[in-house]
Design an enzyme around this catalytic site. Structure first.
Site, PDB file in Angstrom:
ATOM      1  CG  ASP A  94      -9.668   2.334  -0.048  1.00 21.82           C
ATOM      2  OD1 ASP A  94      -9.260   1.167  -0.205  1.00 21.82           O
ATOM      3  OD2 ASP A  94      -8.982   3.222   0.479  1.00 21.82           O
ATOM      4  CG  ASP A 118      -2.137   0.797   1.172  1.00 20.36           C
ATOM      5  OD1 ASP A 118      -2.271   1.568   0.211  1.00 20.36           O
ATOM      6  OD2 ASP A 118      -2.976   0.698   2.084  1.00 20.36           O
TER       7      ASP A 118
HETATM    8  C1  DGJ Z   1      -5.786   1.945   2.106  1.00 21.65           C
HETATM    9  C2  DGJ Z   1      -6.217   0.724   1.341  1.00 21.65           C
HETATM   10  O1  DGJ Z   1      -6.781   1.093   0.122  1.00 21.65           O
HETATM   11  C3  DGJ Z   1      -7.199  -0.064   2.206  1.00 21.65           C
HETATM   12  O2  DGJ Z   1      -7.670  -1.176   1.490  1.00 21.65           O
HETATM   13  C4  DGJ Z   1      -6.518  -0.475   3.480  1.00 21.65           C
HETATM   14  O3  DGJ Z   1      -5.467  -1.355   3.205  1.00 21.65           O
HETATM   15  C5  DGJ Z   1      -5.997   0.752   4.209  1.00 21.65           C
HETATM   16  N1  DGJ Z   1      -5.183   1.563   3.358  1.00 21.65           N
HETATM   17  C6  DGJ Z   1      -5.204   0.357   5.433  1.00 21.65           C
HETATM   18  O4  DGJ Z   1      -4.630   1.429   6.057  1.00 21.65           O
END
Ligand code: DGJ
Length: 688
Positions: A515, A454
């Site tokens: 997300d 990430d």
């Molecule tokens: C952003 C990601 O897009 C989410 O799926 C998740 O992993 C969060 N970060 C965790 O902090």
């Protein structure tokens, strides 16, 4: 037979031919040609990009628009090359030095070697065509062959020119966090249009690709010229119309205002900028990209993308070993193949405020390390994956206390915090070494098959010399991990789909698309994502109802049908799901595993914007999603590319349908209600 084919259709093979007399290079893919020709001024010009031509035909075309317009002289459009020498003189006057053609089985590479007439700058234009692919890959390399530094104000990978047409249209995707990949199509404005990211990642706001057509292309017909940049940092594409109205664009890494110093003997190589010509509309364009990415970009295209469970939406930062084990049991029960523990397993990470950078299991949450959880997951028959964010650090972390100098910063400037975190300066080799060290250790000591990598905030306080080496070091760490852990799968993520590009796809297996997991909104996100990127890379989770972001209620079947059109994951709180929903989940996951080879390896046909067909050999899968009650889609969903004389069996009902009827009258399944969906599996049982 083979000899006849060569005689009658020499351009049908992927080749590179040079005609010395015409000073012309002709690159051919199975259904397109790309011709470059030197002009009287020695500069390289595009002569053709479009339908297949023979070398005899290409020879009749004059040098047209420049392949890499440099600043200087009578050029007033966006420059691909902006150079400033030690004496403050700018621009390039071209001198041709020679070329190299390297044949590769079924493809080849061309390097056109150029230099400035007066200054010791060498400029090589690179081209590559790959076996069976319709893409022309291009990049540029600069070399300072002198003894004084040269300042590079801009060095694009390539400029592209659409052939003369009365008018032009552009297609691209725009968005934001939770709203990525929204498709936009409209006229190419006069003057200039800039698509860019200044964020240090390729961005949620606009994805680094662009399609141009003459305003007459549609899903299934018409010529489309498209390009996509293989770069995961900041970038810029400038699209313009020249005085004759012609559309052309230049693009590459870095946004405006960055400069690079090229010392004596030093080189600068740009990322690849790939071009694709399609004579058969936006659908044909997407299929060509999917083919190219699956065959020539992804590091492990044939690896089966497992059904994953991801705990983020269920738990956020509030995690424990017992709760992860319980979720894993539920996940195994519905047929999940790989269980991913997301954020908050490490250091003092109990919220956004602390712990990033301290990559050891939180001793309060995992007193015996990760082994008990991993063993539990494996006993349940699943593989294990874990979330990491190697580029970030919270100020409240042991790492930051030990190495405050490791973060991106500049003298006399505040260190901007976003999401309560700073970015590590990955352009530093000690930072990249440190990241590789702990990641390698994590993977070596634990049975981990999957990393979700990430990156949750853009660059700030980054000097000119950071932007490119930073991304190259991220790539290098990923490449080393893959080489040393050959079974590792990596999911690329940047707060959802903020870093989805050909550069990331060259070292990951899938992308966390957004997300936003609201199934209905996801239909539009997926529609945009798959314009270029293939379904096997499109991470798609089924989450809870009501949805966490939109609060929308939707049936579990609808949520699955949307996610099953990509790389399926489950991301809801399975501990709260009803027995009935868990039964549906198990049944649909099972069904997904049967159709996965078709969705991931087949050819995708969009049937409007709310239905998609995947076809592989005799098998076809169709997803239809009712968008909202206000928009009635009782109109027929007409299938495509079937054998008109073939008979197709519906695998649910056993009914037989004629290919010709399915293509002209559609599926006999109206969907009258909101968030209704249908999945139809067809097998061709007889053919012509
Ligand atoms: C952003 C990601 O897009 C989410 O799926 C998740 O992993 C969060 N970060 C965790 O902090």
């Amino acid at each position: 037979m083979a000899a006849d084919r060569r005689l009658t259709a020499p351009h049908r093979r992927t080749t590179i031919i040079y005609d010395a007399e015409a000073r012309l290079w002709l690159l051919s893919t199975p259904s397109s040609s790309y011709a470059v020709r030197l002009g009287p001024d020695d500069a390289p010009y595009n002569a053709h990009w479009g339908r297949p031509l023979t070398i005899e035909q290409a020879r009749t075309l004059p040098p047209d628009r420049e392949e890499l317009p440099a600043e200087g002289g009578e050029r007033f459009g966006a420059a691909s090359l902006q150079i400033r020498y030690g004496d403050a003189v700018r621009g390039v006057e071209w001198r041709h030095l020679g070329h190299d053609i390297h044949g590769e089985p079924g493809g080849g590479q061309l390097a056109i070697r150029m230099a400035d007439r007066h200054y010791p700058l060498e400029i090589t234009l690179h081209y590559r065509v790959r076996p069976g692919s319709e893409a022309v890959e291009r990049w540029t390399r600069l070399r300072n062959a002198g003894t004084e530094p040269i300042t590079i104000l801009r060095c694009d990978s390539a400029a592209w020119t659409a052939p003369p047409r009365e008018d032009y249209r552009m297609t691209h995707v725009v968005g934001d966090w939770g709203r990525e990949f929204q498709l936009r199509r409209g006229p190419v404005p006069e003057a200039e249009t800039v698509l860019t990211s200044r964020r240090g990642h390729s961005g949620h706001q606009v994805n680094p690709w662009l399609m141009i057509d003459a305003g007459d292309a549609a899903e299934d017909h018409g010529e489309v010229w498209s390009t996509a940049l293989a770069w995961s940092g900041s970038w810029r594409m400038t699209l313009g119309r020249d005085q004759d109205g012609r559309a052309g664009w230049t693009g590459g890494f870095g946004h405006e205002g960055l400069t690079w110093r090229l010392g004596p003997g030093e080189e600068l190589e740009t990322p690849v900028f790939t071009g694709m010509y399609a004579p058969d509309g936006f659908g044909g364009t997407s299929r060509r990209w999917h083919d190219h990415i699956r065959r020539h970009v992804l590091p492990a295209p044939d690896r089966v993308r497992p059904v994953i469970y991801n705990s983020w939406e269920a738990t956020e930062f509030d995690i424990s070993e017992t709760q992860q084990m319980e979720l894993a049991e539920r996940a195994a029960g519905v047929g999940v193949e790989l269980f991913v523990m997301d954020d908050a397993w490490f250091g003092g990470r109990t919220g956004e405020h602390a712990g990033l950078g301290d990559w050891w299991p939180n001793p309060d949450r995992f007193p015996n390390g990760l082994t008990p959880l991993i063993d539990h997951v494996k006993r349940l028959g699943m593989r294990f994956g874990i979330w990491v964010e190697p580029e970030s650090v919270n100020p409240d972390s042991d790492l930051h206390r030990a190495h405050p100098e490791w973060v991106l910063h500049q003298p006399n400037r505040a260190r901007t915090e976003m999401r309560e975190q700073l970015l590590l300066d990955f352009s530093r080799s000690d930072v990249a070494e440190w990241a590789h060290g702990w990641l390698d250790d994590l993977l070596t000591r634990n049975d981990i098959s999957f990393l979700k990598w990430d990156m949750n905030r853009p660059f700030t306080e980054a000097g000119d010399d950071v932007w490119i080496p930073y991304i190259r070091n991220v790539y290098a760490v990923m490449d080393r991990l893959r080489a040393d852990h050959p079974d590792l799968l990596i999911e690329g993520c940047a707060s959802g789909g903020g870093r989805a590009d050909l550069g990331m796809l060259a070292r990951t297996d899938q992308i966390w698309t957004s997300d936003n997991t609201d199934a209905l909104q996801r239909v539009a996100i997926q529609h945009g994502y798959t314009q270029i990127y293939p379904a096997c890379t499109m991470g798609a989770w089924v989450t809870d109802s009501p949805n966490r972001i939109s609060a929308r209620l939707s049936p579990v079947r609808y949520r699955f049908h949307v996610a099953m059109a990509g790389a399926l994951g489950i991301g809801g709180d399975l501990l709260t799901w009803s027995e009935d929903d868990l039964r549906w989940a198990a049944m649909l996951t099972e069904q997904y595993k049967r159709i996965r080879p078709i969705v991931h390896g087949g050819r995708m046909y969009r049937l409007g914007d709310c239905a998609v067909q995947y076809t592989r050999g005799p098998e076809t899968v169709v997803f239809v999603w009712q968008p909202t009650a206000l928009r009635r889609t009782t109109s027929p969903v007409l299938l495509k590319a079937l054998d008109p004389d073939g008979l197709y069996r519906d695998e649910e009902t056993g009914a037989l349908h004629h290919g010709a009827v399915l293509m002209s009258h559609g599926l006999p399944r109206p969907l009258p209600f909101d968030t209704m969906s249908e999945l139809v599996r067809l097998t061709r049982v007889t053919h012509s």
